[in-house]
Each structure stands twice: as C-alpha cells, then as structure tokens.
Design a protein around this motif. Structure first.
Motif, PDB file in Angstrom:
ATOM      1  N   PHE A 223       0.837  -1.209   0.000  1.00 59.93           N
ATOM      2  CA  PHE A 223       0.000   0.000   0.000  1.00 59.93           C
ATOM      3  C   PHE A 223       0.875   1.264   0.000  1.00 59.93           C
ATOM      4  O   PHE A 223       0.559   2.244  -0.672  1.00 59.93           O
ATOM      5  N   GLY A 226       2.167   1.716  -3.495  1.00 60.11           N
ATOM      6  CA  GLY A 226       1.145   2.299  -4.364  1.00 60.11           C
ATOM      7  C   GLY A 226       0.963   3.779  -4.119  1.00 60.11           C
ATOM      8  O   GLY A 226       0.808   4.570  -5.068  1.00 60.11           O
ATOM      9  N   TYR A 227       1.002   4.190  -2.858  1.00 61.34           N
ATOM     10  CA  TYR A 227       0.869   5.612  -2.513  1.00 61.34           C
ATOM     11  C   TYR A 227       2.012   6.431  -3.117  1.00 61.34           C
ATOM     12  O   TYR A 227       1.785   7.515  -3.674  1.00 61.34           O
ATOM     13  N   ILE A 230       1.447   6.811  -6.800  1.00 61.12           N
ATOM     14  CA  ILE A 230       0.341   7.739  -7.069  1.00 61.12           C
ATOM     15  C   ILE A 230       0.835   9.185  -6.978  1.00 61.12           C
ATOM     16  O   ILE A 230       0.456  10.042  -7.784  1.00 61.12           O
ATOM     17  N   GLU A 380      -1.240   6.512 -15.653  1.00 66.66           N
ATOM     18  CA  GLU A 380      -0.352   6.066 -14.583  1.00 66.66           C
ATOM     19  C   GLU A 380      -1.086   6.008 -13.251  1.00 66.66           C
ATOM     20  O   GLU A 380      -0.853   5.110 -12.429  1.00 66.66           O
ATOM     21  N   LEU A 381      -1.971   6.969 -13.025  1.00 62.48           N
ATOM     22  CA  LEU A 381      -2.740   6.962 -11.780  1.00 62.48           C
ATOM     23  C   LEU A 381      -3.601   5.702 -11.694  1.00 62.48           C
ATOM     24  O   LEU A 381      -3.668   5.042 -10.644  1.00 62.48           O
ATOM     25  N   ILE A 382      -4.243   5.349 -12.805  1.00 64.62           N
ATOM     26  CA  ILE A 382      -5.030   4.108 -12.857  1.00 64.62           C
ATOM     27  C   ILE A 382      -4.134   2.905 -12.582  1.00 64.62           C
ATOM     28  O   ILE A 382      -4.498   1.989 -11.825  1.00 64.62           O
ATOM     29  N   TYR A 384      -1.216   2.705 -10.921  1.00 68.12           N
ATOM     30  CA  TYR A 384      -0.711   2.602  -9.553  1.00 68.12           C
ATOM     31  C   TYR A 384      -1.802   2.234  -8.560  1.00 68.12           C
ATOM     32  O   TYR A 384      -1.554   1.526  -7.581  1.00 68.12           O
ATOM     33  N   VAL A 385      -3.022   2.735  -8.811  1.00 64.41           N
ATOM     34  CA  VAL A 385      -4.136   2.373  -7.924  1.00 64.41           C
ATOM     35  C   VAL A 385      -4.509   0.902  -8.130  1.00 64.41           C
ATOM     36  O   VAL A 385      -4.699   0.150  -7.167  1.00 64.41           O
ATOM     37  N   ALA A 386      -4.596   0.478  -9.395  1.00 61.52           N
ATOM     38  CA  ALA A 386      -4.991  -0.902  -9.699  1.00 61.52           C
ATOM     39  C   ALA A 386      -3.917  -1.900  -9.298  1.00 61.52           C
ATOM     40  O   ALA A 386      -4.232  -3.057  -8.967  1.00 61.52           O
ATOM     41  N   VAL A 388      -2.140  -2.077  -6.662  1.00 61.17           N
ATOM     42  CA  VAL A 388      -2.181  -2.463  -5.243  1.00 61.17           C
ATOM     43  C   VAL A 388      -3.047  -3.704  -5.025  1.00 61.17           C
ATOM     44  O   VAL A 388      -2.577  -4.701  -4.460  1.00 61.17           O
ATOM     45  N   ALA A 440       2.457   0.085 -14.031  1.00 61.59           N
ATOM     46  CA  ALA A 440       2.177  -0.851 -12.942  1.00 61.59           C
ATOM     47  C   ALA A 440       3.395  -1.742 -12.677  1.00 61.59           C
ATOM     48  O   ALA A 440       3.744  -2.001 -11.518  1.00 61.59           O
TER      49      ALA A 440
END
Length: 538
Positions: A223, A226-227, A230, A380-382, A384-386, A388, A440
């Motif tokens: 986590f 991922g943060y 992000i 990239e935001l998608i 890094y969130v996905a 995790v 990712a």
C-alpha cells in the motif's frame, strides 16, 4: 489484525509493548503501524512526498524546449517569406557556403522576428534545425546520465553513511542545480545542469523509498508503494500546470527549485532506519530510532527494555562489518543473491526504456503535448491504484507477470494501422494502454526489489537496479522517438514486446516476498530459496 487486537486486549489499554520481550524490528514496526496513530500515518505519508516534485524536474525540457513551427516566426522581407513557405523553420537553417569554407545564413536575423507566446531554449540556443534534433533530445537524456552517476554514488551513501544523510545531500544538489538553471544561456551549461539535477533527484528518491519500506511491516509495504507511485503520477498534472502558467523557460528552473525546497522539508524530520543501524551493529542507535517512531504511535512502548533481535537471529550478526568490500564478498558467497540482482537489473532496464521512451515521445504519438501528458498522468494513476489490489491478490511475482503480459499485448496491437479520427490512432491508444501496464510493472518492481534485497545490500541493489534503469531511460527517448521517425513502427514496438516477454520469463525465477519478512543479511537470501519451485513456492 484480529490476533493483534487480542494481544492489545491482554496488555491493557495503555501498554502495547512490555519490557523484557524478545522482539525483532519487524515485530515492533508491525505494532507501531497497527496503532493507527494519525501522526504516525502522516509521517509515513510525508516520507514519499518528494516523489510529487520529480516528474516536473524529469520532463522540464519537454515544456522548456518547445519546438517552433512555421507560424512561430514572422518574415520581414519577401525573400524570407518565400523561403518560409517552401521550407518552414528549416529556412532559418539554410546557409551559403563560400569558397574559403566559411558559412553565412541565407536569412539574416534582421529579416525575421519570433512570434511565440512562450520562450524556449530551442529558440534561444538556436537548436531548431533538424540537424539539432539529437541535441534537443540530449538535454532530456543527460538527466539520466546524472541519475546514473548519482545512483552509483548513492549505493555507498545509503549503505555506509545512512539513508537520511544521503537524502539531504541529494536534495541540496538538486536544488542548487535547478536554481542555477534560472540563469542558463548556454547549451553546454544546460547539459551540465541536467546532469546535476539527475544526480541529486534520484539519490533522494531512492533513499526516501528505501527508508519508507524499512519502517513498515510486510503487509503494509504494498500500500505504501502504491501511494508513492500515485504521488509520482500526480506530479504530471502539477508539472503541466506550472509549465502552462510560466511562459519563460528559465523561470521553470526557478519553479523547480521552489518545489524541491518545499517537498524537501520532510527530509529534515526523517528518522534514520533502525534496520540500517542494526546492520552497522549499533543497537543503541537502532533503539533510539525505534523510540522516536514509537513516540508518534498510540500507546506506551517500553523500547529500552526490549531484547532487540536481529530478525530472529540470537544476538544479531554483530561480527559483520558494513563496508563495500564486505558487500562484494557476500555476492560471491551467495551467488543466488547475485542472480536475483541480475534479473532485477534487466527488468528495471526494460521498464524504464518503455516508460520514459513513451513519456518523452507523446509529442510524436499524440496530437497535443499537454493533453498527452494529462492522459499519461491519468493512465499512470489508474495503473498505480490498480496495481495495489492486483499485487495483493496475486502476489509480487504473478502480479509482475500479468503487468508485462498486458504490455506485450498492447504493443503488438499498436503495430496495426487504424485511424480513429481526431488525430488519434489505434497506435496512440494502444501505447497509452501499454503505458498503464508498464507503469504498474515499474511501480511493482520498486517494491519487489526492496523486498528481495537484504538490508545490508538494499542501497547497493537500488543503486545498481536504478542505474540500469537510467541506461534504459537514456536510450528510451531515442528508441521510441528516434526509431519511430526513421523506421516502421513495428520495429520499436516489436522490440519492446520481446523485451517485456523476457522480463515476464525472468519473474518465474524469483521468490514470492509478500508474505515474508525483509531479509537483513545475504545468508537469509540463500535460506529463503530453500524448497523454491519455478511453478509454485515452497
């Protein structure tokens, strides 16, 4: 977590750790984290805040070096206008060659004037001719040359001087270099500035990331990773916004200086990693760091009375001395660790080749540079969130294989010629999708490397892996941008798909780390692979 709640109930509401317990650093960090103290959570989040400033520094030449078009200059003579219509900006590059081999521009400076809303170092340093395209690209790539040098140095700094001191030195260098860029009016000087920016910036990124993961228990590292990623993705719209609001390219360097100064405040309040002190044999300093961390957590922690164990080894490995010579000897004694390092280095190289190649090449792939970076940021935001939940569900190894598999499919689809209208093609959309998978994978490889490397070599692992990534970063703008211009797109895309396939294959030879403690010394890396199976785990 439920087991830990039961433990807290047995200890009472105010004491989470009693004196006299035999505990490892992982045990203590696990209890700190699960106290869910707002101050502790805020501290952990601030360790990654420097990542927010990095995209602006990395991609600064993209916004500061906008290339002029036919409409970017106005001719003041009929001769100039005729040449402009026929040759565009190349008309300004045409020269008369005299018998004595001296050259003189066909269009004199007094025959035209620039009509650009924004200044550009491409214009100010006269790099707008096609023969200077490689020079413009070099401004971007020299950043990664500096990053390579800085990372090689950081291997020593982080493992022998400390994570925090290394970050302070890197941030200082990055700020000074960016500030000097405010006054740059020379091409060679600009290249030197980019080298210094890269050196400082990546020392901080690496040091802060290593420190972050070393103060978190295994179940929370995914986590935190991922943060961090992000924050990197959020740096893209921030970079685009700052660049849009500041029309003078020199002032973009000043803005970079201010941004780095703001995010570097967190470095001052960093607490040195207790794992680092243990590897150095300084158990008192390790307890002091743990006490400072405990001070931000809820409850009472009697750290000084704890019998601190070095991840389960009786008394720790006190005979070991931390030095470069010792680190190199341990690679020879534990070839398994060397093999894992080589696989990681190759994976970092390929990930960076794809990641930075596309991010420096959106002007060639997408119709609008600002929209391109906005879409890249969203992608990239998608990613890094996905990443995790994917890594949490499948594990580090299988998750990485899935990410590289998605990139392979996207690159192969991008070879097809399909016009989607509005300046977009199947190639541009597929490359954006491919960037999601590569992003990712790039985020996952940071986490995987941190967990595969022992604490004694973690700085060196990151230095070597990230250095190989800088080589990929340096070649990326050429491999993607340059090869797209001079060859059929199937060649660069096919090469990237093949390299990603090799990375996916390499993941099969690495162990799963998501359910294990971070190793502290090389011997634990060898011990970890006992019973390892390529298609399964022990």
């Amino acid at each position: 977590y439920n087991e830990y709640k039961s433990y807290l109930s047995s200890m009472g509401p105010e004491t989470y750790i009693k004196g006299g317990e035999n505990l490892s650093v992982d045990d203590l960090l696990y209890r700190f984290a699960l106290s869910w103290s707002p101050l502790y959570i805020f501290y952990v989040m601030m360790l990654s805040i420097y990542w927010l400033s990095s995209p602006f520094t990395v991609y600064l030449p993209v916004f500061a070096g906008i290339k002029p078009t036919n409409e970017s200059f106005k001719c003041l003579t009929e001769t100039c206008e005729a040449l402009r219509i026929a040759n565009g900006t190349e008309a300004l590059c045409m020269e008369h060659t005299f018998p004595n081999n001296t050259k003189e521009p066909v269009i004199k400076p007094r025959e035209y004037s620039w009509q650009m809303d924004r200044t550009s170092f491409v214009v100010d340093l006269e790099l707008y001719c096609k023969r200077n395209d490689a020079d413009v690209t070099l401004v971007s790539s020299m950043y990664f040359v500096g990053a390579l040098i800085g990372l090689l140095i950081s291997g020593y700094l982080l493992d022998n001087i400390g994570r925090k001191k290394g970050c302070i030195m890197g941030a200082t260098l990055a700020m000074v270099a960016s500030f000097i860029g405010t006054f740059c009016r020379n091409y060679e000087f600009l290249l030197i500035i980019r080298v210094l920016q890269g050196m400082g910036n990546f020392v901080v990124i690496t040091g802060a990331y290593v420190l972050l993961l070393e103060i978190l228990p295994a179940k929370l590292r995914n986590f935190a990773n991922g943060y961090s990623m992000i924050l990197w993705a959020m740096g893209y719209p921030l970079a685009a916004l700052i660049s849009y609001l500041i029309p003078t390219w020199n002032y973009l360097f000043l803005a970079s200086t201010i941004l780095i100064a703001i995010v570097s405040v967190s470095i001052i309040f960093m607490i040195e990693s207790p794992r680092y002190f243990i590897i150095c044999g300084d158990y008192e300093a390790a307890k002091a760091s743990l006490e400072r961390l405990a001070g931000m957590a809820r409850g009472k922690f009697d750290i000084q009375s704890v019998n601190l164990q070095d991840d389960g080894k009786e008394g720790g490995d006190k005979a070991r001395s931390q030095s470069i010579g010792q680190q190199l000897k341990e690679f020879l004694r534990h070839p398994v660790m060397l093999g894992e390092l080589v696989i990681q280095m190759f994976t970092w190289f390929v990930s960076a080749l794809s990641f930075y190649g596309f991010n420096f090449g959106w002007s060639s792939i997408l119709p609008d540079i600002y929209i391109g970076y906005l879409l890249a940021s969203i992608g990239e935001l998608i990613a890094y969130v996905a990443a995790v939940p994917v890594i949490h569900a499948l594990g580090r190894r299988c998750g990485m294989i899935v990410f590289f598999g998605g990139a392979i499919v996207s690159y192969l689809i991008a070879i097809l010629d399909v016009d989607l209208g509005g300046g977009y093609t199947l190639e541009s959309i597929s490359c954006l999708v491919g960037l999601v998978f590569v992003s990712a994978a790039f985020g996952g490889i940071y986490l995987y490397t941190a967990e595969l490397a022992p604490t004694s070599h973690r700085g060196m692992f990151f230095a070597l892996c990230s250095s190989s990534a800088r080589i990929g970063s340096f070649l990326g703008p050429y491999a993607i941008g340059y090869l797209f211009d001079i060859t059929h797109k199937a060649i660069p895309l096919g090469i990237l798909a093949f390299l990603c396939a090799l990375c996916a294959l390499g993941m099969l030879f690495l162990v799963e780390t998501g359910d294990r403690k971070i190793p502290d010394v090389a011997a634990e890396v060898t011990e970890r692979r006992k019973g390892f199976k390529i298609f399964g785990s022990a």
